[in-house]
Design an enzyme around this catalytic site. Structure first.
Site, PDB file in Angstrom:
ATOM      1  N   ASP A  37      -1.150  30.838  22.152  1.00 11.33           N
ATOM      2  CA  ASP A  37      -2.223  31.839  22.118  1.00 11.33           C
ATOM      3  C   ASP A  37      -3.557  31.078  22.099  1.00 11.33           C
ATOM      4  OD1 ASP A  37      -4.218  33.594  21.317  1.00 11.33           O
ATOM      5  OD2 ASP A  37      -2.991  34.622  19.824  1.00 11.33           O
TER       6      ASP A  37
ATOM      7  N   HIS B 169      -9.190  31.557  21.010  1.00  8.50           N
ATOM      8  CA  HIS B 169     -10.487  30.938  20.692  1.00  8.50           C
ATOM      9  C   HIS B 169     -10.767  29.679  21.502  1.00  8.50           C
ATOM     10  CE1 HIS B 169     -11.269  33.669  17.335  1.00  8.50           C
ATOM     11  NE2 HIS B 169      -9.964  33.630  17.162  1.00  8.50           N
TER      12      HIS B 169
ATOM     13  N   ASN C 293     -17.542  36.644  18.093  1.00 11.89           N
ATOM     14  CA  ASN C 293     -16.636  35.745  18.823  1.00 11.89           C
ATOM     15  C   ASN C 293     -17.109  35.490  20.257  1.00 11.89           C
ATOM     16  OD1 ASN C 293     -14.791  35.705  16.660  1.00 11.89           O
ATOM     17  ND2 ASN C 293     -13.898  37.637  17.364  1.00 11.89           N
TER      18      ASN C 293
ATOM     19  N   HIS D  28      -1.651  34.276  14.022  1.00 16.34           N
ATOM     20  CA  HIS D  28      -2.351  35.570  14.019  1.00 16.34           C
ATOM     21  C   HIS D  28      -1.396  36.747  13.789  1.00 16.34           C
ATOM     22  CE1 HIS D  28      -4.771  38.863  15.904  1.00 16.34           C
ATOM     23  NE2 HIS D  28      -5.769  38.174  15.385  1.00 16.34           N
TER      24      HIS D  28
HETATM   25  C1  PLP Z   1      -8.506  37.947  18.444  1.00 18.45           C
HETATM   26  C2  PLP Z   1      -7.159  37.377  18.518  1.00 18.45           C
HETATM   27  C3  PLP Z   1      -6.096  38.075  19.100  1.00 18.45           C
HETATM   28  C4  PLP Z   1      -6.229  39.521  19.512  1.00 18.45           C
HETATM   29  O1  PLP Z   1      -6.949  39.663  20.658  1.00 18.45           O
HETATM   30  P1  PLP Z   1      -7.622  41.078  20.979  1.00 18.45           P
HETATM   31  O2  PLP Z   1      -7.924  40.999  22.409  1.00 18.45           O
HETATM   32  O3  PLP Z   1      -8.818  41.185  20.105  1.00 18.45           O
HETATM   33  O4  PLP Z   1      -6.607  42.133  20.650  1.00 18.45           O
HETATM   34  C5  PLP Z   1      -4.890  37.438  19.236  1.00 18.45           C
HETATM   35  N1  PLP Z   1      -4.708  36.175  18.793  1.00 18.45           N
HETATM   36  C6  PLP Z   1      -5.694  35.488  18.198  1.00 18.45           C
HETATM   37  C7  PLP Z   1      -5.436  34.103  17.748  1.00 18.45           C
HETATM   38  C8  PLP Z   1      -6.949  36.066  18.030  1.00 18.45           C
HETATM   39  O5  PLP Z   1      -7.923  35.402  17.424  1.00 18.45           O
END
Ligand code: PLP
Length: 383
Positions: free
Chosen positions: A208, A211, A51, A137
């Protein structure tokens, strides 16, 4: 039905059932890595499942900052933020993010998972309604469960259905929760549409941007999102997560979030190095541009080979639908033998019969590697 076998108290039977469904998970040991190459079982493979889209975790300036931070501050922060674990690099990181995200304030959590749990469980209670995308997620879902709020879901990216749910629940205090780029689909949320919905129906939007940050500015520069969650484990190449928004939002989280208060703050050296990564994101636009160019190239080459992608856009996440768990893992393993490291994604991460090969692009990938990968993929999917 996707069933998680862990409801059974017979542990060895759980494992057997899981194995029979081709759902057993393995950790793949990375012996070493450099740029886009990973060494696994003594073999060099091109890494298509990181990632770290902008390749910042290995950037020389980031490594240098990490070493300098460690030299100055040592390893652990030694306490939670509210006791004595809040050091200069934590403060600087929050301020730098508030500025780049154009918000009143920002607060650092230890991970995206914790930020999602913390934000949702603190802001919502059983009297609220949450409306979310069906493919959100796991950490958002767990936050919702922890909050005890009533939860309704709309089909993935179906904003018409989201609007109907909002219309039918005007009497409730409603929160709308979604992601910018969906991690297992690579689909993009229509940011202006979702902001418009939250304004018309007067609900509170939580986005959120795990990405999207560093990759698609349309999301992280959208000032109208009242609560933006920016995990730092993806394009920032680090760990932790920033929650940003109004002064009062942040002060509420600081005062009332158990996930913020009752955990040791991140090591200061990590924050110091993340600041260096942030500076590179600001300065080196070529990384983002190159990633977009590779995403477009990947789409074109997949279309040429009639490989069914779940989305055709600028996201660095590319998923090729296979359906069967067994075939997905077979393809993944064959690709590995040929020097390509990709992930095979199976239920319960994705719905039943929707297993897929997931490819993550990186700004340091070469077009010739994408061509070679897709040529192999074409052979294997048509076996
Ligand atoms: C990776 C991810 C998370 C979690 O983040 P971390 O810092 O790895 O705990 C939360 N939401 C989404 C959409 C993710 O892809």
């Amino acid at each position: 039905m996707i069933s998680h076998p862990m409801f059974n108290q017979n542990f060895s039977e759980n494992l057997l059932i899981n194995q029979k469904k081709n759902l057993h998970r393995y950790r793949c040991l990375i012996e070493n890595r450099e740029q886009t190459v990973a060494i696994i079982a003594g073999k060099n493979v091109i890494n298509f499942c990181s990632n770290d889209y902008l390749n910042l975790s290995m950037h020389p300036l980031v490594k240098k900052a990490l070493a300098k931070g460690a030299f100055q501050y040592g390893l652990g922060s030694s306490a939670s933020h509210l006791v004595s674990g809040y050091l200069k690099p934590h403060q600087q990181l929050e301020e730098a993010f508030a500025e780049i995200l154009n918000r009143e304030r920002a607060l650092l959590f230890n991970s995206g998972y914790q930020a999602n749990l913390g934000v949702i469980s603190t802001l919502l209670s059983r009297n609220n309604l949450i409306i979310s995308d069906k493919y959100c997620h796991a950490s958002l879902i767990d936050g919702i469960i922890l909050s005890r709020a009533k939860h309704l879901r709309y089909a993935h990216q179906d904003l018409n259905q989201a609007e109907n749910l909002l219309k039918n629940n005007l009497h409730k205090k409603t929160f709308l929760v979604t992601e910018s780029i969906f991690s297992m689909e690579g689909t993009l949320t229509d940011i202006s549409e979702i902001i418009a919905l939250s304004k018309i129906y007067n609900n509170y939007l939580i986005l959120d941007d795990a990405h999207g940050f560093g990759v698609l500015p349309a999301y992280y520069s959208a000032k109208e999102v009242p609560c933006l969650i920016t995990p730092l484990g993806k394009a920032a190449g680090s760990m932790g997560a920033i929650v940003s928004g109004s002064h009062d939002l942040i002060e509420n989280l600081l005062q009332f979030s158990r996930l913020y208060r009752y955990t040791t703050a991140l090591p200061p050296a990590i924050c110091y190095a993340t600041l260096a990564a942030l500076n590179i994101i600001k300065k080196e636009n070529w990384r983002r541009e190159k990633l977009h160019e590779l995403a477009k190239f990947f789409n074109q080459e997949a279309i040429k080979r009639e490989l069914p992608l779940t989305a055709y856009n600028l996201s660095p996440i590319k998923c090729i639908l296979v359906s069967s768990n067994q075939k997905t893992m077979l393809i993944k393993n064959k690709l590995f033998q040929q020097g390509f490291f990709v992930s095979g994604i199976r239920p319960p991460t994705v719905p039943f019969n929707k297993a897929r090969i997931r490819i993550s692009l990186n700004c340091l990938h070469h077009k010739k590697h994408i061509i070679a990968l897709l040529d192999q993929m074409y052979e294997l999917i048509n076996l």
